[in-house]
Design a protein around this motif. Sequence first.
Motif, PDB file in Angstrom:
ATOM      1  N   TRP A 158       0.820  -1.215   0.000  1.00  0.00           N
ATOM      2  CA  TRP A 158       0.000   0.000   0.000  1.00  0.00           C
ATOM      3  C   TRP A 158       0.851   1.260   0.000  1.00  0.00           C
ATOM      4  CZ3 TRP A 158      -4.331   2.183  -1.139  1.00  0.00           C
ATOM      5  CH2 TRP A 158      -4.801   3.323  -0.472  1.00  0.00           C
ATOM      6  N   ARG A 159       2.007   1.219   0.627  1.00  0.00           N
ATOM      7  CA  ARG A 159       2.886   2.388   0.665  1.00  0.00           C
ATOM      8  C   ARG A 159       3.313   2.805  -0.737  1.00  0.00           C
ATOM      9  NH1 ARG A 159       7.730   1.547   4.743  1.00  0.00           N
ATOM     10  NH2 ARG A 159       8.156   3.657   3.952  1.00  0.00           N
ATOM     11  N   VAL A 160       3.323   1.859  -1.675  1.00  0.00           N
ATOM     12  CA  VAL A 160       3.650   2.171  -3.070  1.00  0.00           C
ATOM     13  C   VAL A 160       2.389   2.477  -3.865  1.00  0.00           C
ATOM     14  CG1 VAL A 160       4.700   1.306  -5.192  1.00  0.00           C
ATOM     15  CG2 VAL A 160       5.719   0.732  -2.970  1.00  0.00           C
ATOM     16  N   SER A 161       1.400   1.601  -3.762  1.00  0.00           N
ATOM     17  CA  SER A 161       0.184   1.760  -4.575  1.00  0.00           C
ATOM     18  C   SER A 161      -0.617   2.999  -4.180  1.00  0.00           C
ATOM     19  CB  SER A 161      -0.695   0.512  -4.460  1.00  0.00           C
ATOM     20  OG  SER A 161      -1.166   0.321  -3.132  1.00  0.00           O
ATOM     21  N   ARG A 162      -0.425   3.477  -2.954  1.00  0.00           N
ATOM     22  CA  ARG A 162      -1.165   4.655  -2.509  1.00  0.00           C
ATOM     23  C   ARG A 162      -0.822   5.898  -3.337  1.00  0.00           C
ATOM     24  NH1 ARG A 162      -2.073   8.864   1.051  1.00  0.00           N
ATOM     25  NH2 ARG A 162      -3.737   8.570   2.589  1.00  0.00           N
ATOM     26  N   ASN A 163       0.316   5.844  -4.045  1.00  0.00           N
ATOM     27  CA  ASN A 163       0.665   6.966  -4.919  1.00  0.00           C
ATOM     28  C   ASN A 163      -0.435   7.243  -5.941  1.00  0.00           C
ATOM     29  OD1 ASN A 163       3.600   8.015  -4.496  1.00  0.00           O
ATOM     30  ND2 ASN A 163       3.788   5.795  -4.321  1.00  0.00           N
ATOM     31  N   ALA A 164      -1.076   6.179  -6.433  1.00  0.00           N
ATOM     32  CA  ALA A 164      -2.140   6.357  -7.421  1.00  0.00           C
ATOM     33  C   ALA A 164      -3.358   7.033  -6.792  1.00  0.00           C
ATOM     34  CB  ALA A 164      -2.540   5.002  -8.006  1.00  0.00           C
ATOM     35  N   ILE A 165      -3.649   6.715  -5.530  1.00  0.00           N
ATOM     36  CA  ILE A 165      -4.752   7.374  -4.835  1.00  0.00           C
ATOM     37  C   ILE A 165      -4.412   8.847  -4.608  1.00  0.00           C
ATOM     38  CG2 ILE A 165      -6.072   7.451  -2.682  1.00  0.00           C
ATOM     39  CD1 ILE A 165      -6.867   5.166  -4.500  1.00  0.00           C
ATOM     40  N   THR A 166      -3.142   9.126  -4.321  1.00  0.00           N
ATOM     41  CA  THR A 166      -2.724  10.522  -4.134  1.00  0.00           C
ATOM     42  C   THR A 166      -2.898  11.322  -5.421  1.00  0.00           C
ATOM     43  OG1 THR A 166      -1.116   9.833  -2.457  1.00  0.00           O
ATOM     44  CG2 THR A 166      -0.835  12.021  -3.394  1.00  0.00           C
ATOM     45  N   ARG A 184       1.942  19.173  -6.313  1.00  0.00           N
ATOM     46  CA  ARG A 184       3.152  18.426  -5.988  1.00  0.00           C
ATOM     47  C   ARG A 184       2.778  17.072  -5.397  1.00  0.00           C
ATOM     48  NH1 ARG A 184       8.063  21.144  -5.643  1.00  0.00           N
ATOM     49  NH2 ARG A 184       7.960  23.337  -6.227  1.00  0.00           N
ATOM     50  N   LEU A 185       3.465  16.031  -5.844  1.00  0.00           N
ATOM     51  CA  LEU A 185       3.295  14.685  -5.304  1.00  0.00           C
ATOM     52  C   LEU A 185       4.625  14.253  -4.704  1.00  0.00           C
ATOM     53  CD1 LEU A 185       1.439  13.104  -8.369  1.00  0.00           C
ATOM     54  CD2 LEU A 185       0.407  14.137  -6.346  1.00  0.00           C
ATOM     55  N   HIS A 186       4.591  13.688  -3.502  1.00  0.00           N
ATOM     56  CA  HIS A 186       5.819  13.355  -2.798  1.00  0.00           C
ATOM     57  C   HIS A 186       5.972  11.850  -2.625  1.00  0.00           C
ATOM     58  CE1 HIS A 186       4.795  17.507  -1.037  1.00  0.00           C
ATOM     59  NE2 HIS A 186       5.680  17.674  -2.001  1.00  0.00           N
ATOM     60  N   SER A 187       7.195  11.413  -2.415  1.00  0.00           N
ATOM     61  CA  SER A 187       7.492   9.979  -2.338  1.00  0.00           C
ATOM     62  C   SER A 187       6.892   9.309  -1.116  1.00  0.00           C
ATOM     63  CB  SER A 187       9.009   9.755  -2.355  1.00  0.00           C
ATOM     64  OG  SER A 187       9.630  10.429  -1.268  1.00  0.00           O
ATOM     65  N   ASP A 188       6.490  10.076  -0.103  1.00  0.00           N
ATOM     66  CA  ASP A 188       5.832   9.483   1.071  1.00  0.00           C
ATOM     67  C   ASP A 188       4.322   9.360   0.854  1.00  0.00           C
ATOM     68  OD1 ASP A 188       5.069  12.119   1.164  1.00  0.00           O
ATOM     69  OD2 ASP A 188       5.692  12.462   3.242  1.00  0.00           O
ATOM     70  N   MET A 196       0.330  18.688 -16.713  1.00  0.00           N
ATOM     71  CA  MET A 196       0.638  20.089 -17.024  1.00  0.00           C
ATOM     72  C   MET A 196       0.699  20.954 -15.769  1.00  0.00           C
ATOM     73  SD  MET A 196      -1.868  20.451 -20.344  1.00  0.00           S
ATOM     74  CE  MET A 196      -1.486  22.200 -20.553  1.00  0.00           C
ATOM     75  N   MET A 197       0.087  20.485 -14.679  1.00  0.00           N
ATOM     76  CA  MET A 197       0.069  21.280 -13.450  1.00  0.00           C
ATOM     77  C   MET A 197       1.039  20.767 -12.387  1.00  0.00           C
ATOM     78  SD  MET A 197      -1.861  23.647 -14.294  1.00  0.00           S
ATOM     79  CE  MET A 197      -1.589  24.458 -12.716  1.00  0.00           C
ATOM     80  N   ILE A 198       1.768  19.682 -12.679  1.00  0.00           N
ATOM     81  CA  ILE A 198       2.717  19.137 -11.713  1.00  0.00           C
ATOM     82  C   ILE A 198       3.951  20.032 -11.636  1.00  0.00           C
ATOM     83  CG2 ILE A 198       4.239  17.197 -11.203  1.00  0.00           C
ATOM     84  CD1 ILE A 198       1.390  16.548 -10.632  1.00  0.00           C
ATOM     85  N   ARG A 199       4.433  20.261 -10.417  1.00  0.00           N
ATOM     86  CA  ARG A 199       5.529  21.204 -10.216  1.00  0.00           C
ATOM     87  C   ARG A 199       6.754  20.572  -9.551  1.00  0.00           C
ATOM     88  NH1 ARG A 199       2.973  23.213 -13.460  1.00  0.00           N
ATOM     89  NH2 ARG A 199       1.944  25.263 -13.497  1.00  0.00           N
ATOM     90  N   ASN A 200       6.835  19.243  -9.504  1.00  0.00           N
ATOM     91  CA  ASN A 200       8.053  18.630  -8.964  1.00  0.00           C
ATOM     92  C   ASN A 200       8.370  17.358  -9.745  1.00  0.00           C
ATOM     93  OD1 ASN A 200       5.870  17.197  -7.769  1.00  0.00           O
ATOM     94  ND2 ASN A 200       7.229  16.426  -6.156  1.00  0.00           N
ATOM     95  N   ALA A 201       9.629  16.948  -9.705  1.00  0.00           N
ATOM     96  CA  ALA A 201      10.108  15.844 -10.545  1.00  0.00           C
ATOM     97  C   ALA A 201       9.445  14.521 -10.171  1.00  0.00           C
ATOM     98  CB  ALA A 201      11.625  15.731 -10.428  1.00  0.00           C
ATOM     99  N   TYR A 202       9.347  14.240  -8.868  1.00  0.00           N
ATOM    100  CA  TYR A 202       8.741  12.967  -8.470  1.00  0.00           C
ATOM    101  C   TYR A 202       7.288  12.901  -8.922  1.00  0.00           C
ATOM    102  CZ  TYR A 202       7.114   9.047  -5.698  1.00  0.00           C
ATOM    103  OH  TYR A 202       6.562   7.845  -5.316  1.00  0.00           O
ATOM    104  N   GLY A 203       6.569  13.993  -8.767  1.00  0.00           N
ATOM    105  CA  GLY A 203       5.180  14.017  -9.206  1.00  0.00           C
ATOM    106  C   GLY A 203       5.060  13.798 -10.696  1.00  0.00           C
ATOM    107  N   ALA A 204       5.930  14.450 -11.471  1.00  0.00           N
ATOM    108  CA  ALA A 204       5.896  14.289 -12.930  1.00  0.00           C
ATOM    109  C   ALA A 204       6.186  12.841 -13.315  1.00  0.00           C
ATOM    110  CB  ALA A 204       6.909  15.225 -13.579  1.00  0.00           C
ATOM    111  N   LEU A 205       7.176  12.233 -12.660  1.00  0.00           N
ATOM    112  CA  LEU A 205       7.522  10.843 -12.955  1.00  0.00           C
ATOM    113  C   LEU A 205       6.350   9.915 -12.650  1.00  0.00           C
ATOM    114  CD1 LEU A 205       9.593   8.667 -13.707  1.00  0.00           C
ATOM    115  CD2 LEU A 205      10.326   8.655 -11.302  1.00  0.00           C
ATOM    116  N   THR A 206       5.705  10.129 -11.516  1.00  0.00           N
ATOM    117  CA  THR A 206       4.577   9.280 -11.125  1.00  0.00           C
ATOM    118  C   THR A 206       3.437   9.383 -12.126  1.00  0.00           C
ATOM    119  OG1 THR A 206       5.150   9.593  -8.792  1.00  0.00           O
ATOM    120  CG2 THR A 206       2.948   8.773  -9.274  1.00  0.00           C
TER     121      THR A 206
END
Length: 240
Positions: free
Chosen positions: A45-53, A75-79, A138-148
Motif C-alpha cells: 500500500w505504501r507504493v500503490s497509494r501513490n495512485a490514490i494521491t 506536488r506529489l511526494h514519495s511518502d 501540465m500542473m505538476i511542479r516537482n520531478a517525483y510528481g511528474a515521474l509518477t
Amino acid sequence: MDSTASTSLASLWDQVSGTQPDPDLWVVIATLVAALAVIVPHGVWRVSRNAITIAHEGGHGMIALLTGRSLSGIRLHSDTSGLTVSRGKPTGLGMILTAAAGYTAPPLLGLGGAALLGAGRITLLLWLATALLVAMLMMIRNAYGALTVVLTGGMFLLVSWLAGPQVQAAFAYAVVWFLLLGGVRPAFELQAKRSRGGAGDSDADQLSRLTHVPAGLWLFLFHAVSLCSLIGGGRWLLQV
C-alpha cells in the motif's frame, strides 16, 4: 486525403465511444482480488497509494478550476503525500468545495468508472483516464510528481493502444476496483492519525475552520462517500 482523414477520425471515434462486451464474472472477481492485494498489505500500500494521491490531488485541482480559482500547481511526494496550491478567495463555497474534493475524489472517480464499465464503455474509460492524467501533468511542479503521473499515464496509453479487448477489460476493472477500495482506506488512516493527535492541518480540519462544522463530521462525510461509492460501484461491476 481529407476524406481519408475524416474516415479515420470517424473510425477512431466509433472505437472510443462504442461499447465492448462485459468480461466473464471470473475476470471481475479476479480483478477485485488483485485490487485488494495491492491495498490491504501495508508494504504494498505504501507504493500503490501513490495512485490514490494522484486522484486526491487531482480532485483538489479540478474543483479549484471549476469554482473559478487559479491553480498554481500540484506536488506529489514519495511518502504518498501531496499538495495542491490554488489562489483565490480564502473563504466561501469555492474554497470549501476545493478542500472537500480530495478525499472524495478517488471513490467518486471509481463510481464514475464503474458506471462506464456497467454500460460497456471500456475504451472510453481508458481514454478519459489518459486525458485526465495528461491534463494533470501540465500542473505538476516537482520531478517525483511528474515521474509518477508519466508512468501512470504511460500505462493507460499502452493498454489503450496495444492491448487486446480482454486485457483492456481486465485492466479497466482492476483500476476501478482499486479506486473504489483504495478510496476507503485513506479516511480511516486520517481518523487514526487524528485520534493520536496528528494531522492537525488535514482537509477535515481545514474544512472545520472554513465552515465551523466539527472536523469529525467532515470525516464522517469522507467515510460516507467512500463506502457508498464502493457499494454502488461494486453493484455495477458485479452486475447485481
